[in-house]
Design a protein around this motif. Structure first.
Motif, PDB file in Angstrom:
ATOM      1  N   THR A  73       0.973  -1.178   0.043  1.00  0.00           N
ATOM      2  CA  THR A  73       0.027  -0.115   0.042  1.00  0.00           C
ATOM      3  C   THR A  73       0.744   1.361  -0.034  1.00  0.00           C
ATOM      4  OG1 THR A  73      -1.604  -1.016   1.331  1.00  0.00           O
ATOM      5  CG2 THR A  73      -1.820   1.271   1.333  1.00  0.00           C
ATOM      6  N   VAL A  74       0.589   2.357  -0.773  1.00  0.00           N
ATOM      7  CA  VAL A  74       1.216   3.467  -0.882  1.00  0.00           C
ATOM      8  C   VAL A  74       1.085   3.995   0.791  1.00  0.00           C
ATOM      9  CG1 VAL A  74       1.409   5.928  -1.857  1.00  0.00           C
ATOM     10  CG2 VAL A  74       1.190   3.890  -3.324  1.00  0.00           C
ATOM     11  N   ALA A  75       2.181   4.627   1.147  1.00  0.00           N
ATOM     12  CA  ALA A  75       2.140   5.199   2.460  1.00  0.00           C
ATOM     13  C   ALA A  75       1.593   6.523   2.566  1.00  0.00           C
ATOM     14  CB  ALA A  75       3.775   5.141   3.032  1.00  0.00           C
ATOM     15  N   GLU A  76       1.195   6.837   3.646  1.00  0.00           N
ATOM     16  CA  GLU A  76       0.796   8.257   3.841  1.00  0.00           C
ATOM     17  C   GLU A  76       2.073   9.132   3.445  1.00  0.00           C
ATOM     18  OE1 GLU A  76      -1.715  10.736   7.237  1.00  0.00           O
ATOM     19  OE2 GLU A  76      -0.413   9.180   7.802  1.00  0.00           O
ATOM     20  N   GLY A  77       1.649  10.376   2.831  1.00  0.00           N
ATOM     21  CA  GLY A  77       2.600  11.401   2.383  1.00  0.00           C
ATOM     22  C   GLY A  77       2.720  11.609   1.029  1.00  0.00           C
ATOM     23  N   LYS A  78       3.550  12.202   0.560  1.00  0.00           N
ATOM     24  CA  LYS A  78       3.776  12.695  -0.870  1.00  0.00           C
ATOM     25  C   LYS A  78       4.060  11.588  -1.918  1.00  0.00           C
ATOM     26  CE  LYS A  78       4.195  17.140   0.818  1.00  0.00           C
ATOM     27  NZ  LYS A  78       3.035  17.927   0.721  1.00  0.00           N
ATOM     28  N   PHE A  79       3.726  11.779  -2.994  1.00  0.00           N
ATOM     29  CA  PHE A  79       3.960  11.029  -4.192  1.00  0.00           C
ATOM     30  C   PHE A  79       3.821  11.842  -5.520  1.00  0.00           C
ATOM     31  CE2 PHE A  79      -0.321  10.267  -3.577  1.00  0.00           C
ATOM     32  CZ  PHE A  79      -1.298  10.738  -4.641  1.00  0.00           C
ATOM     33  N   THR A  80       4.061  11.364  -6.686  1.00  0.00           N
ATOM     34  CA  THR A  80       4.105  11.924  -8.072  1.00  0.00           C
ATOM     35  C   THR A  80       3.175  11.108  -8.942  1.00  0.00           C
ATOM     36  OG1 THR A  80       6.146  13.112  -7.625  1.00  0.00           O
ATOM     37  CG2 THR A  80       5.213  12.876  -9.653  1.00  0.00           C
ATOM     38  N   VAL A  81       2.307  11.546  -9.518  1.00  0.00           N
ATOM     39  CA  VAL A  81       1.538  10.933 -10.947  1.00  0.00           C
ATOM     40  C   VAL A  81       1.851  11.348 -12.063  1.00  0.00           C
ATOM     41  CG1 VAL A  81      -0.880  10.637 -11.947  1.00  0.00           C
ATOM     42  CG2 VAL A  81      -0.507  10.656  -9.115  1.00  0.00           C
ATOM     43  N   ARG A  82       2.459  10.170 -12.616  1.00  0.00           N
ATOM     44  CA  ARG A  82       2.918  10.670 -14.186  1.00  0.00           C
ATOM     45  C   ARG A  82       1.563   9.850 -14.820  1.00  0.00           C
ATOM     46  NH1 ARG A  82       7.437   8.602 -14.153  1.00  0.00           N
ATOM     47  NH2 ARG A  82       7.219   6.689 -15.006  1.00  0.00           N
ATOM     48  N   CYS A  83       1.177  11.125 -15.584  1.00  0.00           N
ATOM     49  CA  CYS A  83      -0.061  10.999 -16.373  1.00  0.00           C
ATOM     50  C   CYS A  83      -0.119  10.084 -17.668  1.00  0.00           C
ATOM     51  CB  CYS A  83      -0.875  12.260 -16.492  1.00  0.00           C
ATOM     52  SG  CYS A  83      -1.064  13.136 -14.934  1.00  0.00           S
ATOM     53  N   PHE A  84      -0.983   9.397 -17.888  1.00  0.00           N
ATOM     54  CA  PHE A  84      -1.324   8.864 -19.256  1.00  0.00           C
ATOM     55  C   PHE A  84      -0.354   7.982 -19.648  1.00  0.00           C
ATOM     56  CE2 PHE A  84      -4.202  12.466 -19.460  1.00  0.00           C
ATOM     57  CZ  PHE A  84      -5.158  11.783 -19.221  1.00  0.00           C
ATOM     58  N   VAL A  85       0.141   7.063 -18.681  1.00  0.00           N
ATOM     59  CA  VAL A  85       1.334   5.982 -19.230  1.00  0.00           C
ATOM     60  C   VAL A  85       0.611   4.948 -19.921  1.00  0.00           C
ATOM     61  CG1 VAL A  85       2.563   6.857 -17.185  1.00  0.00           C
ATOM     62  CG2 VAL A  85       1.040   4.693 -17.096  1.00  0.00           C
ATOM     63  N   GLU A  86       1.810   4.036 -20.573  1.00  0.00           N
ATOM     64  CA  GLU A  86       1.566   2.929 -21.266  1.00  0.00           C
ATOM     65  C   GLU A  86       0.595   2.030 -20.515  1.00  0.00           C
ATOM     66  OE1 GLU A  86       0.969  -0.181 -23.904  1.00  0.00           O
ATOM     67  OE2 GLU A  86       2.046   1.926 -24.645  1.00  0.00           O
ATOM     68  N   PRO A  87      -0.661   1.664 -21.046  1.00  0.00           N
ATOM     69  CA  PRO A  87      -1.534   0.745 -20.178  1.00  0.00           C
ATOM     70  C   PRO A  87      -1.031  -0.884 -20.154  1.00  0.00           C
ATOM     71  CG  PRO A  87      -2.458   1.227 -22.389  1.00  0.00           C
ATOM     72  CD  PRO A  87      -0.988   1.948 -22.460  1.00  0.00           C
ATOM     73  N   ARG A  88      -0.180  -1.038 -20.986  1.00  0.00           N
ATOM     74  CA  ARG A  88       0.168  -2.609 -20.968  1.00  0.00           C
ATOM     75  C   ARG A  88      -1.257  -3.487 -21.201  1.00  0.00           C
ATOM     76  NH1 ARG A  88       5.220  -3.123 -16.823  1.00  0.00           N
ATOM     77  NH2 ARG A  88       6.459  -1.275 -17.999  1.00  0.00           N
ATOM     78  N   ALA A  89      -1.460  -4.503 -19.988  1.00  0.00           N
ATOM     79  CA  ALA A  89      -2.567  -4.988 -20.080  1.00  0.00           C
ATOM     80  C   ALA A  89      -3.735  -4.491 -19.359  1.00  0.00           C
ATOM     81  CB  ALA A  89      -2.242  -6.441 -19.366  1.00  0.00           C
ATOM     82  N   PHE A  90      -3.698  -3.228 -18.959  1.00  0.00           N
ATOM     83  CA  PHE A  90      -4.766  -2.460 -18.430  1.00  0.00           C
ATOM     84  C   PHE A  90      -5.840  -2.000 -19.193  1.00  0.00           C
ATOM     85  CE2 PHE A  90      -1.561  -2.810 -15.075  1.00  0.00           C
ATOM     86  CZ  PHE A  90      -2.286  -3.123 -13.942  1.00  0.00           C
ATOM     87  N   HIS A  91      -6.972  -1.897 -18.707  1.00  0.00           N
ATOM     88  CA  HIS A  91      -8.320  -1.311 -19.495  1.00  0.00           C
ATOM     89  C   HIS A  91      -7.984   0.352 -19.402  1.00  0.00           C
ATOM     90  CE1 HIS A  91     -12.313   0.103 -19.499  1.00  0.00           C
ATOM     91  NE2 HIS A  91     -12.430  -0.444 -20.467  1.00  0.00           N
TER      92      HIS A  91
END
Length: 186
Positions: A73-91
């Motif tokens: 699980t992502v821990a409490e605190g800061k993170f970064t989101v890189r948007c619209f990445v390669e989906p691979r097998a995801f929908h």
């Protein structure tokens, strides 16, 4: 300025219907998708949806975390989101969660991966939907191995909002996981 906030309800950690029973699809569904994910613009919400942010998929082919079953699980605190990445097998269109740590204290790197002691990359921390290609629809519950999981319509709505704000593939948005958000209003 855009920012993503995850408001995690501590009850999300109580995902087992029977705490004494082993991890399984039949047991790890309680308190599912009770967290909130928000997209803020200049501090004001422009998108909000329920999400599963605690790793409740810690059985079968997906090994549990190193110290806790839900340790990826992502821990409490800061993170970064890189948007619209390669989906691979995801929908659908998905996003990478980077530059943070999980509850086991392991680093989630710039590639949304962890590097094992042997130098191998494992995992992939993402924002994606709960669509099942096998079922042809969303599953009844969101199954997270460390990702932030939304319903398919909510992910589409998030993506539309991001595009309306001019966000392009590869753009990065700061984020933060906040626990115990009671009393806050979006």
């Amino acid at each position: 300025m855009l920012k993503i906030e995850v408001w995690r309800n501590r009850q999300s950690y109580n995902y087992k219907a029977d705490p004494a029973a082993p991890d399984s699809f039949g047991n790890n569904w309680k308190n599912n998708s009770i967290d909130l994910i928000l997209l803020l613009k200049d501090g004001k919400p422009i998108f909000q949806a329920n999400a599963q942010t605690v790793a409740n998929y810690c059985f079968g082919g997906m090994s549990p975390g190193d110290k806790l079953a839900h340790g990826d699980t992502v821990a409490e605190g800061k993170f970064t989101v890189r948007c619209f990445v390669e989906p691979r097998a995801f929908h659908g269109e998905i996003h990478a969660i980077t530059s943070t740590t999980d509850l086991d204290g392991q680093r989630i790197d710039r590639n949304a991966m962890q590097v094992s002691d042997g130098g191998f990359q494992n995992g992939r921390w993402l924002i994606h939907d709960r669509f099942s290609k096998k079922l042809g629809r969303d599953t009844n519950y969101a199954w997270s191995a460390g990702c932030f999981i939304l319903s398919s319509p909510d992910l589409e709505r998030l993506n539309t909002t991001l595009k309306n704000e001019g966000v392009k593939p590869g753009d990065e948005i700061p984020g933060e996981v906040i626990e115990d958000f009671y009393g806050r209003e979006a």
